[in-house]
Design a protein around this motif. Sequence first.
Motif, PDB file in Angstrom:
ATOM      1  N   ALA A 154      58.335  61.428  16.158  1.00 14.17           N
ATOM      2  CA  ALA A 154      57.375  60.466  15.585  1.00 14.17           C
ATOM      3  C   ALA A 154      56.091  60.447  16.402  1.00 14.17           C
ATOM      4  O   ALA A 154      54.983  60.381  15.848  1.00 14.17           O
ATOM      5  CB  ALA A 154      58.003  59.070  15.537  1.00 14.17           C
ATOM      6  N   GLU A 155      56.209  60.525  17.739  1.00 14.70           N
ATOM      7  CA  GLU A 155      55.024  60.536  18.602  1.00 14.70           C
ATOM      8  C   GLU A 155      54.199  61.806  18.374  1.00 14.70           C
ATOM      9  O   GLU A 155      52.959  61.766  18.359  1.00 14.70           O
ATOM     10  CB  GLU A 155      55.456  60.432  20.069  1.00 14.70           C
ATOM     11  N   ILE A 156      54.887  62.930  18.204  1.00 11.72           N
ATOM     12  CA  ILE A 156      54.180  64.189  17.948  1.00 11.72           C
ATOM     13  C   ILE A 156      53.422  64.114  16.636  1.00 11.72           C
ATOM     14  O   ILE A 156      52.262  64.541  16.543  1.00 11.72           O
ATOM     15  CB  ILE A 156      55.174  65.371  17.939  1.00 11.72           C
ATOM     16  N   ARG A 157      54.061  63.589  15.602  1.00 12.29           N
ATOM     17  CA  ARG A 157      53.409  63.523  14.293  1.00 12.29           C
ATOM     18  C   ARG A 157      52.171  62.634  14.334  1.00 12.29           C
ATOM     19  O   ARG A 157      51.166  62.920  13.675  1.00 12.29           O
ATOM     20  CB  ARG A 157      54.411  63.039  13.248  1.00 12.29           C
ATOM     21  N   THR A 158      52.228  61.578  15.116  1.00 10.20           N
ATOM     22  CA  THR A 158      51.047  60.724  15.295  1.00 10.20           C
ATOM     23  C   THR A 158      49.936  61.500  15.989  1.00 10.20           C
ATOM     24  O   THR A 158      48.762  61.436  15.588  1.00 10.20           O
ATOM     25  CB  THR A 158      51.413  59.469  16.123  1.00 10.20           C
ATOM     26  N   LEU A 159      50.296  62.262  17.024  1.00 11.95           N
ATOM     27  CA  LEU A 159      49.317  63.059  17.760  1.00 11.95           C
ATOM     28  C   LEU A 159      48.711  64.137  16.864  1.00 11.95           C
ATOM     29  O   LEU A 159      47.498  64.402  16.920  1.00 11.95           O
ATOM     30  CB  LEU A 159      49.981  63.701  18.978  1.00 11.95           C
ATOM     31  N   VAL A 160      49.529  64.772  16.029  1.00  9.66           N
ATOM     32  CA  VAL A 160      49.047  65.793  15.096  1.00  9.66           C
ATOM     33  C   VAL A 160      48.002  65.188  14.155  1.00  9.66           C
ATOM     34  O   VAL A 160      46.915  65.752  13.962  1.00  9.66           O
ATOM     35  CB  VAL A 160      50.218  66.385  14.278  1.00  9.66           C
ATOM     36  N   ASP A 161      48.326  64.040  13.570  1.00 11.67           N
ATOM     37  CA  ASP A 161      47.389  63.382  12.643  1.00 11.67           C
ATOM     38  C   ASP A 161      46.070  63.052  13.335  1.00 11.67           C
ATOM     39  O   ASP A 161      44.985  63.299  12.789  1.00 11.67           O
ATOM     40  CB  ASP A 161      48.012  62.101  12.076  1.00 11.67           C
ATOM     41  N   GLU A 162      46.166  62.517  14.553  1.00 18.01           N
ATOM     42  CA  GLU A 162      44.949  62.144  15.298  1.00 18.01           C
ATOM     43  C   GLU A 162      44.103  63.377  15.609  1.00 18.01           C
ATOM     44  O   GLU A 162      42.876  63.351  15.484  1.00 18.01           O
ATOM     45  CB  GLU A 162      45.336  61.429  16.600  1.00 18.01           C
ATOM     46  N   HIS A 163      44.764  64.464  16.018  1.00 12.62           N
ATOM     47  CA  HIS A 163      44.038  65.679  16.411  1.00 12.62           C
ATOM     48  C   HIS A 163      43.257  66.273  15.247  1.00 12.62           C
ATOM     49  O   HIS A 163      42.052  66.554  15.375  1.00 12.62           O
ATOM     50  CB  HIS A 163      45.030  66.713  16.959  1.00 12.62           C
ATOM     51  N   TYR A 164      43.915  66.455  14.121  1.00 13.54           N
ATOM     52  CA  TYR A 164      43.250  67.133  13.004  1.00 13.54           C
ATOM     53  C   TYR A 164      42.319  66.210  12.227  1.00 13.54           C
ATOM     54  O   TYR A 164      41.245  66.646  11.783  1.00 13.54           O
ATOM     55  CB  TYR A 164      44.294  67.770  12.084  1.00 13.54           C
ATOM     56  N   GLU A 165      42.702  64.960  12.081  1.00 15.12           N
ATOM     57  CA  GLU A 165      41.840  64.041  11.333  1.00 15.12           C
ATOM     58  C   GLU A 165      40.553  63.745  12.094  1.00 15.12           C
ATOM     59  O   GLU A 165      39.471  63.658  11.497  1.00 15.12           O
ATOM     60  CB  GLU A 165      42.595  62.742  11.028  1.00 15.12           C
ATOM     61  N   SER A 166      40.643  63.605  13.417  1.00 19.06           N
ATOM     62  CA  SER A 166      39.438  63.300  14.202  1.00 19.06           C
ATOM     63  C   SER A 166      38.443  64.458  14.172  1.00 19.06           C
ATOM     64  O   SER A 166      37.232  64.260  14.263  1.00 19.06           O
ATOM     65  CB  SER A 166      39.813  62.971  15.653  1.00 19.06           C
ATOM     66  N   ASN A 167      38.966  65.696  14.026  1.00 18.80           N
ATOM     67  CA  ASN A 167      38.091  66.866  13.978  1.00 18.80           C
ATOM     68  C   ASN A 167      37.735  67.283  12.553  1.00 18.80           C
ATOM     69  O   ASN A 167      36.872  68.140  12.358  1.00 18.80           O
ATOM     70  CB  ASN A 167      38.769  68.049  14.688  1.00 18.80           C
ATOM     71  N   GLY A 168      38.427  66.700  11.573  1.00 20.92           N
ATOM     72  CA  GLY A 168      38.171  67.065  10.185  1.00 20.92           C
ATOM     73  C   GLY A 168      38.610  68.480   9.856  1.00 20.92           C
ATOM     74  O   GLY A 168      37.983  69.158   9.041  1.00 20.92           O
ATOM     75  N   TRP A 169      39.707  68.945  10.484  1.00 23.41           N
ATOM     76  CA  TRP A 169      40.178  70.318  10.302  1.00 23.41           C
ATOM     77  C   TRP A 169      41.359  70.377   9.345  1.00 23.41           C
ATOM     78  O   TRP A 169      42.212  69.481   9.325  1.00 23.41           O
ATOM     79  CB  TRP A 169      40.633  70.918  11.632  1.00 23.41           C
ATOM     80  N   ASP A 170      41.418  71.482   8.570  1.00 26.00           N
ATOM     81  CA  ASP A 170      42.608  71.758   7.772  1.00 26.00           C
ATOM     82  C   ASP A 170      43.771  72.033   8.726  1.00 26.00           C
ATOM     83  O   ASP A 170      43.565  72.422   9.884  1.00 26.00           O
ATOM     84  CB  ASP A 170      42.383  72.993   6.884  1.00 26.00           C
ATOM     85  N   HIS A 171      45.004  71.850   8.281  1.00 27.97           N
ATOM     86  CA  HIS A 171      46.152  72.163   9.129  1.00 27.97           C
ATOM     87  C   HIS A 171      47.429  72.223   8.300  1.00 27.97           C
ATOM     88  O   HIS A 171      47.520  71.589   7.240  1.00 27.97           O
ATOM     89  CB  HIS A 171      46.314  71.129  10.250  1.00 27.97           C
ATOM     90  N   ALA A 172      48.377  73.016   8.782  1.00 28.38           N
ATOM     91  CA  ALA A 172      49.683  73.116   8.141  1.00 28.38           C
ATOM     92  C   ALA A 172      50.719  73.458   9.194  1.00 28.38           C
ATOM     93  O   ALA A 172      50.435  74.179  10.158  1.00 28.38           O
ATOM     94  CB  ALA A 172      49.665  74.195   7.057  1.00 28.38           C
TER      95      ALA A 172
END
Length: 325
Positions: A37-55
């Motif tokens: 759960a902590e990783i998924r939060t970090l993933v969301d923060e990382h990509y959303e803050s940069n506005g990057w696509d991700h999968a």
Amino acid sequence: MGKTATIKDKEKQDAEFRSFMEKLGTESKADEDKLLAEIRTLVDEHYESNGWDHARLFGERRSDYQNYSDWGLDRVNAIIKSIGDALAAGDYPSSKVPGSDEASKSTIEEAKKFKGIFAGDYSLIVARVQALISGALSQFSIRSEVTRKSELRDLPLSGGLHLFFASSGKVYKENRFFSNQFIGAFQIVFEAYVSADEAKYVGIQLILATTEQELAILNDLIITIRQQQATSLKEILKNDIKDYQSTKAAYDLALDDTKADRDKVIEQYNKYKTVTDTVDRLFDELDLTEFGVAAAASEALQIDHLFNPWEAALARRHIRERLAA
């Protein structure tokens, strides 16, 4: 990962110990859920803050149990290397890259598009990942109070690959089962994502800057282990002298492992830094006609005369990034 042979043997012989290990297993599963759960939060923060696509490309969660006469990170390091080998070879989706069979076809194709860059950076990437994960887990190789320690980190790799990992562990003193022995239980959860947007952003200089930060973390960990060793041995000299030798040996092992991993990172880092520094220092004297830049002098330096084939490929990559900046 799993259980050491000594623990497996003890489970076969001792019903009370089996019950103890089942309780540890339940706790570990809850810890894995929390770390994910902590990783998924970090993933969301990382990509959303940069506005990057991700999968999501791959990921796994594991728990390991070791008693201290069998302590070692060989299994962890083998997992890291096997995943790196498979990524470098483009051998996914497959069981060699845990969880990659769940990735979409478009995600796999995106990752393979950047496979050449990853393969070129393979040695540095594996050294970085191994050092930081092993460093995070090495704290559980040492006798300590029964407290849980957790860590959450992320590593930009190359070619748009980004690793997120979390670890948690606890050390138990269980004289009921092992005379004067400790049992370590630790969890590791890792997830790797791929992003075409991040691939465009993360160049050699950022990888080197991130590696410098990771080396600082490892050097700080070495100092922390030394401080803890001094404190623990001082207490043992006062209260429990019979444990001095085994405790010192455990600390020495943690120190040796962490320093060896750090030195591998430094070795790979220096290979990159030597090339990029040379390019930067001689940039105005290089023959850049292959990049569409007119030669600055008739006796311009040839890239292939300055570097071996691997270095030349890295030099050209660095030059392209400089010209695009």
